[in-house]
Design an enzyme around this catalytic site. Sequence first.
Site, PDB file in Angstrom:
ATOM      1  N   ARG A 148       0.831  -1.193   0.000  1.00 40.24           N
ATOM      2  CA  ARG A 148       0.000   0.000   0.000  1.00 40.24           C
ATOM      3  C   ARG A 148       0.874   1.254   0.000  1.00 40.24           C
ATOM      4  O   ARG A 148       2.059   1.201   0.345  1.00 40.24           O
ATOM      5  CB  ARG A 148      -0.925   0.021   1.223  1.00 40.24           C
ATOM      6  CG  ARG A 148      -1.819  -1.196   1.365  1.00 40.24           C
ATOM      7  CD  ARG A 148      -2.614  -1.124   2.659  1.00 40.24           C
ATOM      8  NE  ARG A 148      -3.525  -2.256   2.844  1.00 40.24           N
ATOM      9  CZ  ARG A 148      -3.237  -3.362   3.516  1.00 40.24           C
ATOM     10  NH1 ARG A 148      -2.032  -3.489   4.078  1.00 40.24           N
ATOM     11  NH2 ARG A 148      -4.113  -4.338   3.633  1.00 40.24           N
ATOM     12  N   LYS A 172      -1.830  -2.142   7.977  1.00 36.42           N
ATOM     13  CA  LYS A 172      -2.979  -1.626   8.709  1.00 36.42           C
ATOM     14  C   LYS A 172      -3.051  -2.266  10.092  1.00 36.42           C
ATOM     15  O   LYS A 172      -2.715  -3.431  10.262  1.00 36.42           O
ATOM     16  CB  LYS A 172      -4.262  -1.926   7.937  1.00 36.42           C
ATOM     17  CG  LYS A 172      -4.454  -1.058   6.692  1.00 36.42           C
ATOM     18  CD  LYS A 172      -5.815  -1.331   6.071  1.00 36.42           C
ATOM     19  CE  LYS A 172      -6.066  -0.394   4.900  1.00 36.42           C
ATOM     20  NZ  LYS A 172      -7.398  -0.627   4.288  1.00 36.42           N
ATOM     21  N   HIS A 242      -3.031   1.988  -5.836  1.00 36.42           N
ATOM     22  CA  HIS A 242      -3.876   0.803  -5.820  1.00 36.42           C
ATOM     23  C   HIS A 242      -3.952   0.146  -7.192  1.00 36.42           C
ATOM     24  O   HIS A 242      -4.241  -1.060  -7.286  1.00 36.42           O
ATOM     25  CB  HIS A 242      -5.275   1.141  -5.301  1.00 36.42           C
ATOM     26  CG  HIS A 242      -5.514   0.652  -3.907  1.00 36.42           C
ATOM     27  ND1 HIS A 242      -4.942   1.249  -2.802  1.00 36.42           N
ATOM     28  CD2 HIS A 242      -6.219  -0.389  -3.420  1.00 36.42           C
ATOM     29  CE1 HIS A 242      -5.306   0.608  -1.707  1.00 36.42           C
ATOM     30  NE2 HIS A 242      -6.079  -0.400  -2.057  1.00 36.42           N
ATOM     31  N   ARG A 245      -1.201  -2.148  -7.015  1.00 38.37           N
ATOM     32  CA  ARG A 245      -1.535  -3.247  -6.105  1.00 38.37           C
ATOM     33  C   ARG A 245      -2.415  -4.283  -6.815  1.00 38.37           C
ATOM     34  O   ARG A 245      -2.178  -5.491  -6.695  1.00 38.37           O
ATOM     35  CB  ARG A 245      -2.242  -2.671  -4.872  1.00 38.37           C
ATOM     36  CG  ARG A 245      -2.477  -3.651  -3.725  1.00 38.37           C
ATOM     37  CD  ARG A 245      -2.809  -2.840  -2.480  1.00 38.37           C
ATOM     38  NE  ARG A 245      -3.391  -3.621  -1.417  1.00 38.37           N
ATOM     39  CZ  ARG A 245      -2.696  -4.331  -0.523  1.00 38.37           C
ATOM     40  NH1 ARG A 245      -1.394  -4.386  -0.602  1.00 38.37           N
ATOM     41  NH2 ARG A 245      -3.316  -4.981   0.442  1.00 38.37           N
ATOM     42  N   HIS A 268      -3.966  -9.244   3.794  1.00 43.61           N
ATOM     43  CA  HIS A 268      -5.412  -9.295   3.966  1.00 43.61           C
ATOM     44  C   HIS A 268      -5.777 -10.289   5.062  1.00 43.61           C
ATOM     45  O   HIS A 268      -5.169 -11.352   5.180  1.00 43.61           O
ATOM     46  CB  HIS A 268      -6.094  -9.696   2.664  1.00 43.61           C
ATOM     47  CG  HIS A 268      -6.096  -8.607   1.636  1.00 43.61           C
ATOM     48  ND1 HIS A 268      -6.242  -8.852   0.294  1.00 43.61           N
ATOM     49  CD2 HIS A 268      -5.962  -7.264   1.761  1.00 43.61           C
ATOM     50  CE1 HIS A 268      -6.210  -7.710  -0.368  1.00 43.61           C
ATOM     51  NE2 HIS A 268      -6.042  -6.743   0.503  1.00 43.61           N
ATOM     52  N   TYR A 277      -9.303  -7.669  -5.287  1.00 40.77           N
ATOM     53  CA  TYR A 277      -8.186  -7.039  -5.978  1.00 40.77           C
ATOM     54  C   TYR A 277      -7.840  -7.745  -7.287  1.00 40.77           C
ATOM     55  O   TYR A 277      -7.089  -7.224  -8.095  1.00 40.77           O
ATOM     56  CB  TYR A 277      -6.947  -7.027  -5.078  1.00 40.77           C
ATOM     57  CG  TYR A 277      -6.965  -5.932  -4.052  1.00 40.77           C
ATOM     58  CD1 TYR A 277      -6.279  -4.741  -4.253  1.00 40.77           C
ATOM     59  CD2 TYR A 277      -7.681  -6.082  -2.876  1.00 40.77           C
ATOM     60  CE1 TYR A 277      -6.309  -3.737  -3.310  1.00 40.77           C
ATOM     61  CE2 TYR A 277      -7.717  -5.083  -1.922  1.00 40.77           C
ATOM     62  CZ  TYR A 277      -7.022  -3.914  -2.147  1.00 40.77           C
ATOM     63  OH  TYR A 277      -7.054  -2.917  -1.213  1.00 40.77           O
TER      64      TYR A 277
END
Length: 298
Positions: A148, A172, A242, A245, A268, A277
């Site tokens: 990211r 994250k 993204h 990504r 994830h 994705y």
Amino acid sequence: MTWNELWEHFYYHLRIKRRAKTTLHFYRTTQRSLQRYADATGALPESPAAVTVTHLRAFLIWLEDQGLAPGGIHAYVRGLKALCGWTHQEELLPRNPAARLERPTLPRRRLPTMTPEAVGRLLAAASATDQPVRDTAVVLALFDTGIRLAELIGLTLDDLQPERGLLRVIGKGDKERSVPIGSRALGAVTSYVRRERRARHAGVRHLFLSRLGQPLTRSGISIRLSRLSEAAGFAREMTTPHTFRRGFAVEFLRNGGDVFTLQQILGHSSLEMTRKYVTFLDEDLKAAHLRFSPVDRL
């Protein structure tokens, strides 16, 4: 309790849960838009306890009238549901006014995906910038790892593990993971460190720096990608972080990778998130049809 007090309680909860700065920024955007709606229309009760789902629906209609797309309205609904759900659970609100708030239906369109051919054009454009080694390293690192934007700008020199071919990434929720990086992308990164990286002082440990020797920011990366896309003849939406990504996910599977490994690399928590994705291109669908066409096999 006022709206500001309610939001501050919610932000304190998010900080305790160690939510990312981008998550906090998302909710602050929702708060500001809700305040603009209240100031413009006077239709929002001053006390959050008096708010009903009808008030919230009127806010969404106002957003639509302002020209906001369904995807943006969908994001605001998520923000309102999170706020109202948590504050009701904590007994700061007598009821959850967002419990019956409907999310708008989103159009199912294929999102832009970076391709190897497009990366080649970006690398050609990067060779002509004021910091060609850095810009080349950024493009290759994004496409080869699928990390990211926040993870990219958060990389430090200590996160490089060239002997193992890995990057240490903080994702994250402050979760740490190891992300593989190929020899070509790793070579570009180490070449940048040796030849072009000039920190303003020894305390600057971030990997990618600006011309002034300070850590690159989100806007700094965005500006670089925007200039590269213009030089390469792309629309800006084709070269967002993204997009890289998604392109990484597609190429990883196309080249023989498995979805479980891809899930770990992307960071994830569920396979469902990984699936979103993966947007296969038309030639992949055509190749599969050539192999498995029912009529051709008659």
